[in-house]
Scaffold this motif. Structure first.
Motif, short mmCIF file in Angstrom:
data_model
loop_
_atom_site.label_atom_id
_atom_site.label_comp_id
_atom_site.label_asym_id
_atom_site.label_seq_id
_atom_site.Cartn_x
_atom_site.Cartn_y
_atom_site.Cartn_z
N ALA A 72 -5.13 15.14 -24.60
CA ALA A 72 -5.16 13.17 -25.13
C ALA A 72 -4.04 13.04 -24.05
N LEU A 73 -3.37 13.37 -23.93
CA LEU A 73 -3.03 12.24 -22.23
C LEU A 73 -3.40 13.19 -20.63
N LEU A 74 -3.95 14.18 -20.41
CA LEU A 74 -4.91 14.05 -19.42
C LEU A 74 -6.32 13.06 -19.68
N PRO A 131 1.11 -1.41 0.65
CA PRO A 131 -0.16 0.06 -0.08
C PRO A 131 0.84 1.36 0.10
N LYS A 132 1.75 1.12 0.73
CA LYS A 132 2.99 2.94 0.86
C LYS A 132 3.56 2.50 -0.42
N THR A 133 3.45 1.71 -1.01
CA THR A 133 4.32 1.96 -2.26
C THR A 133 3.50 2.84 -3.67
N VAL A 134 1.73 1.68 -3.59
CA VAL A 134 0.64 1.72 -4.17
C VAL A 134 0.60 3.68 -4.36
N LEU A 135 0.44 3.75 -3.12
CA LEU A 135 0.30 5.33 -2.87
C LEU A 135 0.91 6.08 -3.29
N ALA A 136 2.24 6.03 -3.16
CA ALA A 136 3.83 7.10 -3.85
C ALA A 136 3.38 7.08 -5.13
N LEU A 137 2.90 5.89 -5.82
CA LEU A 137 2.75 6.15 -7.15
C LEU A 137 1.57 6.68 -7.53
N LEU A 138 0.23 6.27 -6.61
CA LEU A 138 -1.15 7.06 -7.33
C LEU A 138 -0.51 8.93 -6.86
N ALA A 139 0.40 8.89 -5.80
CA ALA A 139 -0.23 11.04 -5.09
C ALA A 139 1.59 11.40 -6.66
N GLU A 140 2.29 10.37 -7.12
CA GLU A 140 3.34 11.06 -8.30
C GLU A 140 2.18 11.40 -9.21
N ARG A 141 1.20 10.00 -9.42
CA ARG A 141 0.57 10.47 -10.84
C ARG A 141 -0.74 11.49 -10.77
N GLU A 191 -1.37 19.69 -16.42
CA GLU A 191 -2.88 20.64 -16.18
C GLU A 191 -2.69 22.01 -16.34
N GLU A 192 -1.58 22.45 -15.28
CA GLU A 192 -0.80 23.91 -15.68
C GLU A 192 0.19 24.11 -17.23
N ALA A 193 0.67 23.64 -17.39
CA ALA A 193 1.26 23.56 -18.35
C ALA A 193 0.10 23.77 -19.23
N THR A 194 -0.57 22.94 -19.64
CA THR A 194 -1.58 23.60 -21.08
C THR A 194 -2.16 24.89 -20.43
N ARG A 195 -2.01 25.07 -19.40
CA ARG A 195 -3.45 26.78 -19.36
C ARG A 195 -2.62 27.48 -19.81
N HIS A 196 -0.65 27.22 -19.08
CA HIS A 196 -0.24 28.39 -19.92
C HIS A 196 0.03 28.78 -21.12
N ILE A 197 0.54 27.51 -21.21
CA ILE A 197 -0.03 27.91 -23.38
C ILE A 197 -0.78 28.06 -23.48
N GLU A 198 -2.03 27.49 -23.57
CA GLU A 198 -3.64 28.30 -23.58
C GLU A 198 -3.38 29.44 -23.29
N ARG A 199 -2.87 30.14 -22.04
CA ARG A 199 -2.85 31.89 -22.13
C ARG A 199 -2.40 32.17 -23.34
N ALA A 200 -0.50 31.54 -23.28
CA ALA A 200 0.32 32.48 -24.53
C ALA A 200 -0.56 32.30 -25.76
N LEU A 201 -1.39 31.19 -26.34
CA LEU A 201 -1.99 31.38 -27.46
C LEU A 201 -3.16 32.09 -27.64
N ARG A 207 0.38 14.58 -8.65
CA ARG A 207 1.41 15.81 -9.48
C ARG A 207 2.06 15.89 -11.11
N LEU A 208 2.03 14.61 -11.62
CA LEU A 208 2.39 14.64 -12.75
C LEU A 208 1.38 15.35 -13.86
N ARG A 209 -0.39 15.06 -13.10
CA ARG A 209 -1.51 15.51 -13.73
C ARG A 209 -1.74 16.49 -13.46
N GLU A 210 -1.62 16.92 -11.87
CA GLU A 210 -1.26 18.85 -12.13
C GLU A 210 -0.62 19.66 -12.89
N ALA A 211 0.71 18.78 -13.03
CA ALA A 211 1.29 19.71 -13.62
C ALA A 211 1.62 19.48 -14.97
#
Length: 138
Positions: free
Chosen positions: A131-133, A71-81, A89-99, A83-87
């Motif tokens: 598509a990745l999201l 469980p500790k490993t699974v929870l760590a992997l889900l937390a990393e997933r 989404e944030e990068a996508t928002r920045h690009i959309e604003r730049a566009l 975090r990467l999803r949020e990153a």
């Protein structure tokens, strides 16, 4: 195995998190007990045992994997997933604003690349990010 989990390949992330939080906390260990592989929890109590009556048991490699996917490993992997999803989404928002900010620009940039082409590259990236999201939600 609980009744909730029918197809392990389609377990929702939320359900996986709930299962990991309800399970015996890690770390787990794979040990050899009377020629059978056993998975034990942090207090040494058995988590996965062979069926001594039928002789059905875990292979050593399977026991090691189960122990590593505690469980500790699974929870760590889900937390990393998450975090990467949020990153992403944030990068996508920045690009959309730049566009949006660069839409009125015309002409060619300093590198000789037409703005329209650069905007198309950015739009393609945003489409790929979306598509990745979408894939991470499945």
């Amino acid at each position: 195995m609980t009744e909730r989990v029918k197809d392990s390949e389609k377990v929702e992330h939320t359900e996986l998190r709930e299962l990991a939080e309800a399970a015996t906390p890690g770390p787990w260990a794979a040990t050899l007990d009377e020629n059978y592989s056993v998975v034990t929890g942090p207090d040494g109590a058995a988590i996965a045992l062979p069926d001594y009556e039928t002789g059905i048991c875990l292979e050593e490699a399977d026991a090691a994997f189960i122990a590593a996917a505690n469980p500790k490993t699974v929870l760590a992997l889900l937390a990393e997933r998450d975090r990467l999803r949020e990153a992403l989404e944030e990068a996508t928002r920045h690009i959309e604003r730049a566009l949006e900010a660069s839409m009125p620009l015309k002409g060619v940039d300093g590198a000789g690349v037409p703005y329209a082409k650069r905007l198309q590259y950015a739009r393609d990236f945003v489409g790929h990010a979306h598509a990745l999201l979408k894939d991470t939600n499945q």
